[in-house]
Design an enzyme around this catalytic site. Structure first.
Site, PDB file in Angstrom:
ATOM      1  N   GLU A 243       0.887  -1.176   0.000  1.00  0.00           N
ATOM      2  CA  GLU A 243       0.000   0.000   0.000  1.00  0.00           C
ATOM      3  C   GLU A 243       0.917   1.215   0.000  1.00  0.00           C
ATOM      4  O   GLU A 243       1.518   1.537   1.030  1.00  0.00           O
ATOM      5  CB  GLU A 243      -0.878   0.012   1.261  1.00  0.00           C
ATOM      6  CG  GLU A 243      -1.952  -1.058   1.292  1.00  0.00           C
ATOM      7  CD  GLU A 243      -3.137  -0.749   0.384  1.00  0.00           C
ATOM      8  OE1 GLU A 243      -3.081   0.253  -0.366  1.00  0.00           O
ATOM      9  OE2 GLU A 243      -4.099  -1.522   0.412  1.00  0.00           O
ATOM     10  N   CYS A 277      -2.369   9.419   2.703  1.00  0.00           N
ATOM     11  CA  CYS A 277      -2.072   8.868   1.378  1.00  0.00           C
ATOM     12  C   CYS A 277      -3.133   9.290   0.377  1.00  0.00           C
ATOM     13  O   CYS A 277      -2.864   9.394  -0.815  1.00  0.00           O
ATOM     14  CB  CYS A 277      -1.948   7.350   1.449  1.00  0.00           C
ATOM     15  SG  CYS A 277      -3.395   6.561   2.187  1.00  0.00           S
TER      16      CYS A 277
HETATM   17  P1  NAD Z   1       8.264   4.945   4.732  1.00  0.00           P
HETATM   18  O1  NAD Z   1       8.269   4.252   3.412  1.00  0.00           O
HETATM   19  O2  NAD Z   1       9.365   5.866   5.047  1.00  0.00           O
HETATM   20  O3  NAD Z   1       8.224   3.884   5.933  1.00  0.00           O
HETATM   21  C1  NAD Z   1       7.179   2.941   6.055  1.00  0.00           C
HETATM   22  C2  NAD Z   1       7.638   1.834   6.991  1.00  0.00           C
HETATM   23  O4  NAD Z   1       8.688   1.090   6.362  1.00  0.00           O
HETATM   24  C3  NAD Z   1       8.216   2.331   8.328  1.00  0.00           C
HETATM   25  O5  NAD Z   1       7.799   1.482   9.348  1.00  0.00           O
HETATM   26  C4  NAD Z   1       9.722   2.206   8.096  1.00  0.00           C
HETATM   27  O6  NAD Z   1      10.458   2.069   9.285  1.00  0.00           O
HETATM   28  C5  NAD Z   1       9.769   0.937   7.266  1.00  0.00           C
HETATM   29  N1  NAD Z   1      10.998   0.754   6.478  1.00  0.00           N
HETATM   30  C6  NAD Z   1      11.872   1.694   6.049  1.00  0.00           C
HETATM   31  N2  NAD Z   1      12.852   1.113   5.335  1.00  0.00           N
HETATM   32  C7  NAD Z   1      12.597  -0.218   5.300  1.00  0.00           C
HETATM   33  C8  NAD Z   1      13.236  -1.348   4.711  1.00  0.00           C
HETATM   34  N3  NAD Z   1      14.351  -1.226   3.989  1.00  0.00           N
HETATM   35  N4  NAD Z   1      12.672  -2.565   4.869  1.00  0.00           N
HETATM   36  C9  NAD Z   1      11.530  -2.711   5.575  1.00  0.00           C
HETATM   37  N5  NAD Z   1      10.892  -1.679   6.170  1.00  0.00           N
HETATM   38  C10 NAD Z   1      11.403  -0.447   6.025  1.00  0.00           C
HETATM   39  O7  NAD Z   1       6.848   5.689   4.822  1.00  0.00           O
HETATM   40  P2  NAD Z   1       6.351   6.691   5.956  1.00  0.00           P
HETATM   41  O8  NAD Z   1       7.064   7.983   5.781  1.00  0.00           O
HETATM   42  O9  NAD Z   1       6.357   6.017   7.268  1.00  0.00           O
HETATM   43  O10 NAD Z   1       4.815   6.869   5.555  1.00  0.00           O
HETATM   44  C11 NAD Z   1       4.367   7.758   4.599  1.00  0.00           C
HETATM   45  C12 NAD Z   1       4.157   7.087   3.257  1.00  0.00           C
HETATM   46  O11 NAD Z   1       3.214   6.021   3.391  1.00  0.00           O
HETATM   47  C13 NAD Z   1       3.569   8.017   2.226  1.00  0.00           C
HETATM   48  O12 NAD Z   1       4.197   7.772   0.996  1.00  0.00           O
HETATM   49  C14 NAD Z   1       2.114   7.608   2.171  1.00  0.00           C
HETATM   50  O13 NAD Z   1       1.449   7.912   0.967  1.00  0.00           O
HETATM   51  C15 NAD Z   1       2.218   6.140   2.388  1.00  0.00           C
HETATM   52  N6  NAD Z   1       0.950   5.598   2.856  1.00  0.00           N
HETATM   53  C16 NAD Z   1       0.224   4.811   2.028  1.00  0.00           C
HETATM   54  C17 NAD Z   1      -1.003   4.341   2.449  1.00  0.00           C
HETATM   55  C18 NAD Z   1      -1.841   3.459   1.580  1.00  0.00           C
HETATM   56  O14 NAD Z   1      -2.751   2.843   2.109  1.00  0.00           O
HETATM   57  N7  NAD Z   1      -1.607   3.356   0.291  1.00  0.00           N
HETATM   58  C19 NAD Z   1      -1.483   4.663   3.712  1.00  0.00           C
HETATM   59  C20 NAD Z   1      -0.705   5.473   4.538  1.00  0.00           C
HETATM   60  C21 NAD Z   1       0.518   5.932   4.100  1.00  0.00           C
END
Ligand code: NAD
Length: 525
Positions: A243, A277
């Site tokens: 997502e 998002c």
């Molecule tokens: P992010 O991608 O920075 O981090 C998301 C998660 O991934 C965090 O828990 C982070 O610690 C983890 N992570 C980071 N590097 C990783 C790796 N190499 N392997 C595994 N896990 C890892 O995103 P964010 O800043 O926390 O959230 C915002 C983003 O999420 C925005 O782009 C937003 O659009 C998206 N989002 C999407 C939805 C949806 O349903 N489509 C919903 C909410 C947020």
């Protein structure tokens, strides 16, 4: 600044209030070995949970609902303190959404998990009875973001548990306390502790979860991280739901109700400080309404109240973190340099606290600007004009993202015609974002916005593997397609194929007569 220190250093992670910079907690990050042993404990506990009757799993969800509704204010206040949301917004978009998702599972789990008969179209295969059985994967790994730190992992966890899985959750490093509270509520409802565990830490802890023996991963986060996660999962053929981010367009047609559309645009762009998002990240307005739309938005923005969400009067709280603020600043500055018209905002509000950014209205934006191509994820409403429905669709689809979109019109027919042409996982007519709060509706994106779905029945579907079980009604009979091939057999088989599929009816009839030979099939073994 304190908010910078929110990032883990060494094995410790600091949780801060984004509105004030106040230190809320210091937490130990999980080591790769701890992640692995959490997953192994979940794996040991899960088989018994899988055989627990659905009614007992549903009863657990009911108790979870009760505990959550009793603790609703504490949860909402924690969401305010750790993620910066106004308390009322936390209640509506996190607590209530989770209660509703639990209700969906409670109502639908029995029917969803019931074995489904699978009738056979081919006449010969009617000597068998088939059914579809839904089985849990085992241990579902969940990696969650900070922007909906309660509802996203909770909805996924409830779906995983009710279908018989165990869960190991890696929350965002910015919102660990909320994830730990989710676990506490589940345990208070009576869930055995090993069935839902939280491993706290930054990206490497998420990477360790992907390498651990989980059976499926539900990841929510940015496109960049999602691609890395997808690659790592593919290396071990781990099934994933991704997502990812959005750049949702809002299209205001020439027959739209301007009063309603402007209010919708402002809420869609600024709620949760634009960190949703499904936020309105691009707004296209028909040229005949363009200037009145901007004027009305500007007037209404003057009435918005920005401040610490713990104060019930605040509409918009701080952003989560300095690093997110910097992206917003870069996008806004780039747009202004390239000719966008700044009508309101466009600056930090340091007078309020460390992470506040003023709600910002920009006109005359173009797709040359980063603001219209990359996810901004802040309280910014960029607006551009269009001249025809076709042009609006082209603009909306001119993006790598495809999470959701909205069309604003008084004509449902016209709105649905546009919805059919927009490439996005969800299209809303005359509203934004609230599709996330419809427990029955699937949530997920086209293009770079992701793979798979969460929420509703399609979300439950992601938590189970389909097993097809086939029962032969004539177990004492050798099958006519088994070994025993030869010239007569081949001719009879040709006849049978003709009987079923020949173009002309005469040929079908002839084929039927020839196929009788199959009954004399000389089974050789
Ligand atoms: P992010 O991608 O920075 O981090 C998301 C998660 O991934 C965090 O828990 C982070 O610690 C983890 N992570 C980071 N590097 C990783 C790796 N190499 N392997 C595994 N896990 C890892 O995103 P964010 O800043 O926390 O959230 C915002 C983003 O999420 C925005 O782009 C937003 O659009 C998206 N989002 C999407 C939805 C949806 O349903 N489509 C919903 C909410 C947020």
């Amino acid at each position: 600044m304190a908010s910078e220190a929110k990032i883990a250093s060494g094995g410790t992670l600091l949780s801060h209030n984004p509105a004030t910079g106040e230190l809320l907690a210091e937490l130990e990050c999980a080591t790769p070995e701890e992640v692995r042993s959490a997953v192994l404990r979940a794996k040991t506990a899960q088989p018994q949970w899988q055989t627990t009757p659905v009614s007992e799993r549903v009863a657990l969800l009911r108790r979870f609902q009760n505990v959550l509704s009793e603790r609703r204010d504490d949860v909402a206040r924690l969401l305010c303190r750790e993620a910066g949301k106004p308390v009322a917004e936390a209640l509506a978009t996190e607590v209530m959404v989770v209660l509703d998702a639990a209700q969906f599972c409670i109502r639908h789990a029995h029917e969803f998990l019931r074995d489904k008969p699978l009738p056979h179209g081919n006449i010969v295969m009617n000597i068998k009875r088939g059914k579809l059985v839904r089985e849990p994967y085992g241990v579902i790994g969940i990696i969650a973001p900070w922007n909906y730190p309660f509802s996203i992992p909770a909805i996924e966890t409830l779906g995983a548990l009710v279908t018989g899985n165990a869960v190991v959750l890696k929350p965002s490093e910015l919102t660990s306390l909320i994830a730990l509270e989710l676990r506490r509520i589940l345990l208070a409802a009576g869930l055995p502790p090993d069935l839902m565990q939280v491993v706290v830490g930054e990206g490497p802890v998420g990477a360790a979860l992907i390498e651990s023996p989980i059976d499926k991963l539900i990841f929510t986060g940015s496109v960049g991280t999602g691609k890395r996660v997808g690659e790592a999962a593919a290396r071990r053929l781990l099934p994933v739901v991704l997502e990812l981010g959005g750049k949702d367009p809002m299209i205001v047609l020439d027959d739209a109700n301007l009063e309603i559309a402007t209010s919708g645009a402002l809420w869609g762009a600024f709620m949760n400080a634009g960190q949703t998002c499904l936020s309105v990240e691009r707004c296209y307005v028909h040229r005949t309404l363009y200037e009145p739309f901007l004027e009305m938005c500007k007037k209404k923005m003057a009435r918005l109240r920005i401040g610490n969400g713990i104060d019930s009067e605040a509409d918009i709280g701080p952003m989560i973190h300095e690093r997110q603020l910097r992206i917003v600043e870069e996008h806004v500055n780039d747009a202004i340099q390239q000719g966008a018209r700044l009508l309101a905002g466009g600056r930090r509000m340091t007078e309020l606290g460390p992470n506040y950014y003023a709600p910002t209205l920009l006109a005359d934006v173009t797709h040359d600007m980063r603001l219209m191509r990359e996810e901004t994820f802040g309280p910014v409403l960029p607006v551009a004009p269009f001249d025809s429905d076709e042009q609006a669709i082209d603009l909306a689809n001119n993006s790598d993202f495809g999470l959701a979109a909205s069309v604003w019109t008084r004509s449902r027919r016209r709105g649905e015609a546009l919805a059919a042409k927009i490439k996005a996982g969800t299209v809303m007519l005359n509203d934004v974002i609230s599709c996330f709060g419809i427990a029955d509706a699937p949530h997920g994106g086209f293009k770079h916005s992701g793979i798979g779905r969460t929420h509703g029945e399609l979300g439950l579907q992601e938590m189970v593997q389909i097993k097809y079980v086939d029962v032969d009604l004539l177990p004492g009979v050798r099958k006519p397609w088994w070994f025993g091939y030869g010239r007569p057999y081949q001719q009879a088989m040709e006849g049978f194929v003709d009987a079923l599929f020949a173009v002309r009816w005469g040929a079908r009839l002839k084929g039927l007569l020839r196929s009788v030979g199959l009954l004399r099939h000389p089974n050789r073994i």
